[in-house]
Scaffold this motif. Structure first.
Motif, PDB file in Angstrom:
ATOM      1  N   GLU A 239      15.461 -50.060  39.911  1.00 24.35           N
ATOM      2  CA  GLU A 239      16.543 -49.189  39.950  1.00 24.35           C
ATOM      3  C   GLU A 239      16.147 -48.037  40.900  1.00 24.35           C
ATOM      4  O   GLU A 239      14.958 -47.310  40.869  1.00 24.35           O
ATOM      5  CB  GLU A 239      16.801 -48.475  38.553  1.00 24.35           C
ATOM      6  CG  GLU A 239      18.066 -47.791  38.457  1.00 24.35           C
ATOM      7  CD  GLU A 239      18.195 -47.194  37.127  1.00 24.35           C
ATOM      8  OE1 GLU A 239      19.405 -46.383  37.037  1.00 24.35           O
ATOM      9  OE2 GLU A 239      17.401 -47.262  36.383  1.00 24.35           O
TER      10      GLU A 239
ATOM     11  N   TYR B 222      20.516 -51.860  41.506  1.00 24.29           N
ATOM     12  CA  TYR B 222      19.097 -52.485  41.420  1.00 24.29           C
ATOM     13  C   TYR B 222      19.006 -53.212  42.601  1.00 24.29           C
ATOM     14  O   TYR B 222      20.057 -53.949  43.218  1.00 24.29           O
ATOM     15  CB  TYR B 222      19.252 -53.251  40.018  1.00 24.29           C
ATOM     16  CG  TYR B 222      19.526 -52.347  38.614  1.00 24.29           C
ATOM     17  CD1 TYR B 222      18.478 -51.942  37.983  1.00 24.29           C
ATOM     18  CD2 TYR B 222      20.950 -52.292  38.298  1.00 24.29           C
ATOM     19  CE1 TYR B 222      18.769 -51.133  36.907  1.00 24.29           C
ATOM     20  CE2 TYR B 222      21.235 -51.486  37.452  1.00 24.29           C
ATOM     21  CZ  TYR B 222      20.060 -50.948  36.624  1.00 24.29           C
ATOM     22  OH  TYR B 222      20.279 -50.331  35.458  1.00 24.29           O
TER      23      TYR B 222
ATOM     24  N   LYS C 273      12.602 -47.335  39.345  1.00 25.23           N
ATOM     25  CA  LYS C 273      12.183 -47.599  37.896  1.00 25.23           C
ATOM     26  C   LYS C 273      12.418 -49.096  37.624  1.00 25.23           C
ATOM     27  O   LYS C 273      13.393 -49.945  38.322  1.00 25.23           O
ATOM     28  CB  LYS C 273      13.472 -47.088  36.881  1.00 25.23           C
ATOM     29  CG  LYS C 273      13.441 -45.421  36.694  1.00 25.23           C
ATOM     30  CD  LYS C 273      14.166 -44.915  35.724  1.00 25.23           C
ATOM     31  CE  LYS C 273      14.064 -43.624  35.708  1.00 25.23           C
ATOM     32  NZ  LYS C 273      15.083 -42.959  34.414  1.00 25.23           N
TER      33      LYS C 273
ATOM     34  N   SER D 115      13.031 -52.537  35.881  1.00 28.53           N
ATOM     35  CA  SER D 115      14.175 -52.856  34.803  1.00 28.53           C
ATOM     36  C   SER D 115      14.335 -54.110  34.882  1.00 28.53           C
ATOM     37  O   SER D 115      13.831 -55.030  35.917  1.00 28.53           O
ATOM     38  CB  SER D 115      15.276 -52.119  35.162  1.00 28.53           C
ATOM     39  OG  SER D 115      15.124 -50.711  35.179  1.00 28.53           O
TER      40      SER D 115
END
Length: 657
Positions: free
Chosen positions: A226, A236, A272, A274
């Protein structure tokens, strides 16, 4: 000998009724606070809400004691710090025991399931044999049934849990420190257990990770990053390269705008890890649009118009901009011949980008069309003043003299003061139309002159045996017209339709057989032109009026007193015969010889029939060319001898003596 069943019953009773009152210190300096008898009873005797230890072992219910009796005096004893220490120590032993039993259980399960995973039927026989040997040497201590192992581990865990709860009620911090010390000690004392646990857990974790990755690869979800940029999520991406590519595209889209080019896009993003669905992934274009949208500025997407790399304006739609330029080309395309290509001299580019809507950079098509119809710069003239020259004016405006003449055809530059004014810079438009078309024209091919030696001709004599003829070819060219005038031409191809015919010239090599008379040669390489007559009856220059033919005399008249007729006339120097004339007018029978370097000699008034050379023949110095006579405008037998330099008569006595 105690059987396994009996040993299991005994260990279970010990687990449920272990003594908490034995003294053992984990820390010599800080004893643990004692519990009262009631708290000890709560630890030892489970409450009604908690399940009884016997309930976990229904299979052995008939043989185990139904109740566990705790002596009354033990209930009345208070728990000291030593009791707590012993409790922790005992708990450590129980944890170790649970670990060993867990390893045994896992080995037992693996021994039962190994044929399914380790011995596939596709393996070669030698691999099967090696795996069977490993199976034979597995620990033989796995003797309890699966049910008994589970019961034993459950009992140990229940005892440890109950004791731990009692300790944590009073001294949670002490419990944490004690457990930390225990685990450190257990890593040292029971390294084999931890190694075994690691060897089992690592492959299991690897298999789990492989499962997750394969599931992500084959399923509709995947792992992604992300992107958080400038405090907001952009979506993303599969990798950081997607974001960098999107940022580069954003820079390119904003570079068209003067305001946008100054926008800083150098902030570092945060990522991030994910797990998202594949259809939720963003590409570089989506990232670039997200960056621009989050820049804090109000931009609108438009088409930038560039002429030779220079930004002109932006138009809402690219098709509108193309239509404006197509309208300029339309008249030229309408009258263009078949095969003619019509375009602009300048390079026109249409680049999509983002521009501030209120910046004045976005035009409508009417404004763009009006600008293109007006000149970009006006024509510049120079008024000629006193002291100006072609070179000074050209230097002043950075032109060459040839360019200045080209800009001003028809001007009389010989009289520069009368020129008036000169065009030094033409009117310049934003765009110029060029027409490119092919043109085929006939071009003559020159012939070559080939010289061949001939022994039948006298040396120095030339004779044309074959006349030359021009050939012809068709040349195809690409001609470029700018504003209706030819700008430059590019060669495309050619085709020969008629080959040229070479001119063949014969060069004589035969040595001349006529007598060559010797004589003294001057420093300029000439000899006296007669052999036997050495007197001059009339010299070079103006003559007296009483002499026939008075006026300027361009040569010398050579005679021999006592009679001059028939005396041999020789070439004063080697050369090629230009004229061998037999006639009575003017010089009479005359021979002219070219000696090169612009020097020729003339021999006039010679005897009829005595000339023994012809035009084009090469003669040697001293070679006879005729005899003295009195033909033409002559008052008596003599040789009129002239020397000409570049066609101008000079005094022959400067060359002969």
């Amino acid at each position: 000998m105690e059987s396994n069943k009996e040993r299991f019953k005994r260990e279970l009773n010990e687990t449920v009724s272990f003594n908490l009152n034995d003294t053992y210190f984990l820390d010599d300096d800080v004893p643990y606070s004692p519990f009262d008898g009631q708290e000890a009873a709560e630890i030892i005797t489970p409450s009604e809400a908690e399940p009884q230890p016997e309930e976990a072992f229904p299979a052995a219910e008939a043989e185990l004691p139904q109740t566990v009796t705790v002596p009354a005096e033990r209930k009345k004893l208070s728990l000291s710090a030593a009791d707590l220490s012993y409790l922790l120590y005992t708990a450590g032993d129980r944890i170790e025991y649970v670990g060993e039993e867990t390893v045994r259980l896992l080995r037992y399960i693996l021994s039962r399931l190994s044929p399914v995973f380790i011995i596939p039927w596709l393996l070669l026989s030698n691999l099967v044999s090696a795996l069977r040997k490993k199976v034979r040497v597995l620990p033989k201590k796995v003797h309890l049934s699966l049910t008994d192992d589970i019961k034993r581990i459950a009992a140990e865990i229940r005892a440890i849990t109950n004791a731990s709860k009692a300790v944590k009620k009073k001294r949670g911090l002490v419990f944490g420190r004690a457990m930390g010390k225990y685990f450190l000690m257990s890593f040292k004392r029971h390294s084999h257990f931890w190694k075994t646990l690691f060897n089992i857990s690592l492959p299991a974790a690897t298999c789990f990770l492989v499962f997750l990755v394969s599931n992500a690869a084959t399923g509709d979800s995947t792992f992604a990053l992300e992107v958080i940029y400038n405090g907001r999520s952009l979506g993303y991406v599969e990798s950081t390269e997607t974001f960098e590519k999107g940022r580069s595209q954003a820079v390119a889209l904003l570079s068209s705008s003067e305001e946008g080019s100054g926008l800083s896009l150098n902030k570092q993003p945060r990522y991030k890890f994910s797990r998202v669905r594949i259809n939720e992934l963003s590409n570089s274009q989506m990232i670039s649009e997200g960056i621009i949208a989050g820049s804090g500025e109000s931009y609108v997407r438009a088409c930038g118009v560039y002429i030779d790399g220079e930004f002109i304006c932006a138009v809402r739609n690219e098709s509108d901009a193309v239509a404006v330029f197509s309208k300029i080309l339309a008249p030229y395309e309408a009258k263009a011949e078949e095969g003619t290509m019509v375009s602009f001299v300048e390079e026109i580019e249409y680049i999509q980008g983002y521009y501030k809507e209120d910046s004045g950079l976005i035009w409508d098509t009417g404004k763009l069309q009006k600008m293109l119809s007006e000149p970009k710069s006006e024509a510049v003239y120079h008024k000629v003043k006193k002291g100006d020259s072609l070179a000074s004016v050209a230097k002043q405006y950075g032109l060459s003299r040839k360019q200045l003449r080209t800009l001003n055809p028809g001007k009389d530059f010989d009289d520069f003061s009368s020129v008036g004014k000169l065009l030094v810079a033409e009117e310049e438009s934003y765009v110029r139309v060029k027409e490119m078309k092919t043109r085929t024209r006939k071009v003559s091919i020159p012939y070559e002159t080939v010289e061949k030696q001939s022994s039948s001709l006298a040396k120095g004599t030339k004779k044309t045996s074959q006349n030359g003829a021009y050939g012809q070819k068709l040349v195809t060219e690409l001609v470029t017209y700018i504003n209706g005038e030819i700008s430059y031409t590019s060669f495309l191809s050619e085709k020969i339709t008629k080959n040229p015919v070479n001119k063949i010239v014969l060069i004589g090599t035969k040595t001349y057989s006529s007598p060559v008379y010797g004589g003294s040669v001057t420093s300029k390489g000439f000899t006296w032109p007669t052999r036997g007559a050495y007197s001059i009856s009339s010299g070079y220059g103006y003559r007296n009026p009483g002499i026939s033919g008075w006026g300027f005399h361009g040569g010398i008249d050579i005679i021999r007193y006592g009679g001059s007729t028939g005396i041999p006339v020789v070439a004063s120097a080697s050369g090629t015969v230009v004229t061998a004339y037999s006639g009575w007018s003017g010089y009479g029978h005359t021979v002219v010889i070219n000696h090169g370097n612009g020097i020729t000699t003339r021999y006039a008034h010679m005897q009829p029939g005595s000339i023994c050379v012809r035009a084009g023949q090469y003669v040697y110095q001293g070679q006879q060319i005729g005899r003295i006579g009195s033909t033409g405008n002559s008052t008596g037998p003599h040789l009129h001898f002239e020397v000409l330099v570049n066609g101008r008569k000079v005094n022959p006595l400067n060359y002969v003596r």
